[in-house]
Design a protein around this motif. Structure first.
Motif, PDB file in Angstrom:
ATOM      1  N   TYR A 133       0.829  -1.206   0.000  1.00  0.00           N
ATOM      2  CA  TYR A 133       0.000   0.000   0.000  1.00  0.00           C
ATOM      3  C   TYR A 133       0.866   1.260   0.000  1.00  0.00           C
ATOM      4  O   TYR A 133       0.587   2.223  -0.723  1.00  0.00           O
ATOM      5  N   ALA A 134       1.936   1.242   0.782  1.00  0.00           N
ATOM      6  CA  ALA A 134       2.834   2.394   0.823  1.00  0.00           C
ATOM      7  C   ALA A 134       3.478   2.630  -0.542  1.00  0.00           C
ATOM      8  O   ALA A 134       3.727   3.778  -0.931  1.00  0.00           O
ATOM      9  N   ALA A 135       3.729   1.548  -1.279  1.00  0.00           N
ATOM     10  CA  ALA A 135       4.354   1.669  -2.595  1.00  0.00           C
ATOM     11  C   ALA A 135       3.364   2.119  -3.666  1.00  0.00           C
ATOM     12  O   ALA A 135       3.757   2.757  -4.656  1.00  0.00           O
ATOM     13  N   ALA A 136       2.090   1.769  -3.496  1.00  0.00           N
ATOM     14  CA  ALA A 136       1.080   2.100  -4.518  1.00  0.00           C
ATOM     15  C   ALA A 136      -0.241   2.469  -3.858  1.00  0.00           C
ATOM     16  O   ALA A 136      -1.249   1.785  -4.043  1.00  0.00           O
ATOM     17  N   PRO A 137      -0.255   3.549  -3.082  1.00  0.00           N
ATOM     18  CA  PRO A 137      -1.469   3.886  -2.321  1.00  0.00           C
ATOM     19  C   PRO A 137      -2.685   4.199  -3.176  1.00  0.00           C
ATOM     20  O   PRO A 137      -3.816   4.006  -2.729  1.00  0.00           O
ATOM     21  N   ASP A 138      -2.468   4.663  -4.392  1.00  0.00           N
ATOM     22  CA  ASP A 138      -3.601   5.031  -5.247  1.00  0.00           C
ATOM     23  C   ASP A 138      -4.070   3.895  -6.139  1.00  0.00           C
ATOM     24  O   ASP A 138      -5.033   4.062  -6.894  1.00  0.00           O
ATOM     25  N   HIS A 139      -3.398   2.750  -6.066  1.00  0.00           N
ATOM     26  CA  HIS A 139      -3.697   1.683  -7.020  1.00  0.00           C
ATOM     27  C   HIS A 139      -4.032   0.332  -6.392  1.00  0.00           C
ATOM     28  O   HIS A 139      -4.613  -0.518  -7.059  1.00  0.00           O
ATOM     29  N   LEU A 140      -3.654   0.118  -5.142  1.00  0.00           N
ATOM     30  CA  LEU A 140      -3.783  -1.220  -4.560  1.00  0.00           C
ATOM     31  C   LEU A 140      -5.236  -1.695  -4.500  1.00  0.00           C
ATOM     32  O   LEU A 140      -5.531  -2.856  -4.813  1.00  0.00           O
ATOM     33  N   ALA A 141      -6.153  -0.824  -4.110  1.00  0.00           N
ATOM     34  CA  ALA A 141      -7.563  -1.230  -4.016  1.00  0.00           C
ATOM     35  C   ALA A 141      -8.114  -1.628  -5.386  1.00  0.00           C
ATOM     36  O   ALA A 141      -8.823  -2.636  -5.512  1.00  0.00           O
ATOM     37  N   ASP A 142      -7.777  -0.849  -6.416  1.00  0.00           N
ATOM     38  CA  ASP A 142      -8.225  -1.202  -7.765  1.00  0.00           C
ATOM     39  C   ASP A 142      -7.589  -2.515  -8.221  1.00  0.00           C
ATOM     40  O   ASP A 142      -8.256  -3.350  -8.832  1.00  0.00           O
ATOM     41  N   ALA A 143      -6.303  -2.677  -7.930  1.00  0.00           N
ATOM     42  CA  ALA A 143      -5.611  -3.903  -8.333  1.00  0.00           C
ATOM     43  C   ALA A 143      -6.259  -5.121  -7.678  1.00  0.00           C
ATOM     44  O   ALA A 143      -6.438  -6.167  -8.323  1.00  0.00           O
ATOM     45  N   TYR A 144      -6.628  -4.988  -6.406  1.00  0.00           N
ATOM     46  CA  TYR A 144      -7.287  -6.101  -5.729  1.00  0.00           C
ATOM     47  C   TYR A 144      -8.652  -6.375  -6.355  1.00  0.00           C
ATOM     48  O   TYR A 144      -9.022  -7.539  -6.595  1.00  0.00           O
ATOM     49  N   GLY A 145      -9.406  -5.332  -6.634  1.00  0.00           N
ATOM     50  CA  GLY A 145     -10.718  -5.514  -7.252  1.00  0.00           C
ATOM     51  C   GLY A 145     -10.626  -6.192  -8.608  1.00  0.00           C
ATOM     52  O   GLY A 145     -11.462  -7.034  -8.964  1.00  0.00           O
ATOM     53  N   ILE A 146      -9.592  -5.850  -9.370  1.00  0.00           N
ATOM     54  CA  ILE A 146      -9.394  -6.475 -10.678  1.00  0.00           C
ATOM     55  C   ILE A 146      -9.011  -7.940 -10.511  1.00  0.00           C
ATOM     56  O   ILE A 146      -9.489  -8.806 -11.255  1.00  0.00           O
ATOM     57  N   GLU A 147      -8.170  -8.242  -9.528  1.00  0.00           N
ATOM     58  CA  GLU A 147      -7.831  -9.647  -9.239  1.00  0.00           C
ATOM     59  C   GLU A 147      -9.093 -10.434  -8.870  1.00  0.00           C
ATOM     60  O   GLU A 147      -9.265 -11.592  -9.269  1.00  0.00           O
ATOM     61  N   ARG A 148      -9.940  -9.786  -8.126  1.00  0.00           N
ATOM     62  CA  ARG A 148     -11.194 -10.429  -7.714  1.00  0.00           C
ATOM     63  C   ARG A 148     -12.074 -10.702  -8.927  1.00  0.00           C
ATOM     64  O   ARG A 148     -12.625 -11.798  -9.077  1.00  0.00           O
ATOM     65  N   ARG A 149     -12.184  -9.718  -9.796  1.00  0.00           N
ATOM     66  CA  ARG A 149     -12.973  -9.903 -11.024  1.00  0.00           C
ATOM     67  C   ARG A 149     -12.391 -11.038 -11.863  1.00  0.00           C
ATOM     68  O   ARG A 149     -13.128 -11.882 -12.397  1.00  0.00           O
ATOM     69  N   ASN A 150     -11.072 -11.077 -11.982  1.00  0.00           N
ATOM     70  CA  ASN A 150     -10.420 -12.143 -12.748  1.00  0.00           C
ATOM     71  C   ASN A 150     -10.673 -13.518 -12.127  1.00  0.00           C
ATOM     72  O   ASN A 150     -10.803 -14.520 -12.840  1.00  0.00           O
ATOM     73  N   TYR A 151     -10.737 -13.554 -10.800  1.00  0.00           N
ATOM     74  CA  TYR A 151     -11.013 -14.815 -10.105  1.00  0.00           C
ATOM     75  C   TYR A 151     -12.400 -15.332 -10.491  1.00  0.00           C
ATOM     76  O   TYR A 151     -12.570 -16.533 -10.780  1.00  0.00           O
ATOM     77  N   TYR A 152     -13.379 -14.445 -10.526  1.00  0.00           N
ATOM     78  CA  TYR A 152     -14.728 -14.862 -10.907  1.00  0.00           C
ATOM     79  C   TYR A 152     -14.759 -15.364 -12.350  1.00  0.00           C
ATOM     80  O   TYR A 152     -15.391 -16.378 -12.663  1.00  0.00           O
ATOM     81  N   PHE A 153     -14.068 -14.647 -13.246  1.00  0.00           N
ATOM     82  CA  PHE A 153     -14.013 -15.106 -14.631  1.00  0.00           C
ATOM     83  C   PHE A 153     -13.353 -16.484 -14.717  1.00  0.00           C
ATOM     84  O   PHE A 153     -13.789 -17.334 -15.496  1.00  0.00           O
ATOM     85  N   SER A 154     -12.310 -16.701 -13.936  1.00  0.00           N
ATOM     86  CA  SER A 154     -11.619 -17.994 -13.977  1.00  0.00           C
ATOM     87  C   SER A 154     -12.535 -19.118 -13.508  1.00  0.00           C
ATOM     88  O   SER A 154     -12.453 -20.243 -14.024  1.00  0.00           O
ATOM     89  N   LEU A 155     -13.402 -18.825 -12.529  1.00  0.00           N
ATOM     90  CA  LEU A 155     -14.380 -19.830 -12.120  1.00  0.00           C
ATOM     91  C   LEU A 155     -15.309 -20.168 -13.274  1.00  0.00           C
ATOM     92  O   LEU A 155     -15.645 -21.330 -13.509  1.00  0.00           O
ATOM     93  N   GLY A 156     -15.739 -19.141 -13.998  1.00  0.00           N
ATOM     94  CA  GLY A 156     -16.597 -19.367 -15.167  1.00  0.00           C
ATOM     95  C   GLY A 156     -15.890 -20.158 -16.250  1.00  0.00           C
ATOM     96  O   GLY A 156     -16.503 -20.977 -16.930  1.00  0.00           O
TER      97      GLY A 156
END
Length: 203
Positions: A133-156
């Motif tokens: 978070y300290a390294a990418a405070p403006d991006h970590l939440a979005d990056a996690y959300g995108i990983e989450r979206r990718n996880y759902y697609f992978s289940l599909g």
């Protein structure tokens, strides 16, 4: 704590009322609380000596919020994470259990802050996430959300029975994808064209 209660209330709203989908391994569910959770907690709500679908039907909004706070926020120690991540990880914890933390552990490890991918938030994971978070405070939440979206697609990709949660009956984004994108900045949401291209192989 008021903020965390608001997050829990939002999860209840997203989860909806009573459902019993044969394709959902969670079984009978109300407000996001599954029959398996009630059995694990020993909550015989109708007092008949067992925990079955009738107990699930008795789950109130208040009880669901209480269970979420204790079992899916406090117990997994989500409060140790940066505030910007807590809502999404909490929501994912309710939706997918320890997979929520594993996704985060994989993400920060890929960013160069390695930690064990065990689904548990201990001191090392908390430190790795704080460093990311300290390294990418403006991006970590979005990056996690995108990983989450990718996880759902992978289940599909792997399970055709899961695709109905990714794609609506009208062919647009299904509940899982919309849910993930609630925690992603609009500029990173998939366009309709991008979404259709991602699921094109599903037929």
């Amino acid at each position: 704590m008021d903020r965390v209660h608001e997050i829990a209330r939002g999860i209840v709203i997203r989860e909806g009322g009573f459902v019993e989908d044969p394709n959902d391994p969670g079984g009978a569910t109300k407000h996001g609380v599954t029959i398996h959770t009630l059995r694990r907690l020993g909550l015989d709500l109708d007092g008949d000596g067992d925990v079955d679908r009738s107990d699930v039907q008795r789950v109130s909004v208040a009880l669901a919020e209480e269970i979420f706070l204790k079992e899916y926020f406090e117990r997994p120690k989500i409060g140790l994470l940066p505030t910007v991540l807590q809502a999404s990880v909490f929501d994912m914890q309710v939706n997918a259990g320890a997979q929520a933390v594993r996704l985060l552990q994989r993400l920060v490890s890929k960013m160069g802050f390695p930690c064990a991918v065990d689904g548990v938030i201990g001191p090392k994971t908390a430190a790795a996430v704080q460093s990311a978070y300290a390294a990418a405070p403006d991006h970590l939440a979005d990056a996690y959300g995108i990983e989450r979206r990718n996880y759902y697609f992978s289940l599909g990709d792997r399970r055709p029975s899961a695709r109905k949660y990714c794609v609506s009956r009208a062919g647009g984004k299904g509940g899982w994808i919309r849910r993930a994108e609630e925690f992603i900045a609009p500029k990173f949401h998939l366009t309709r064209k991008e979404f259709r291209e991602r699921i094109a192989a599903w037929g």
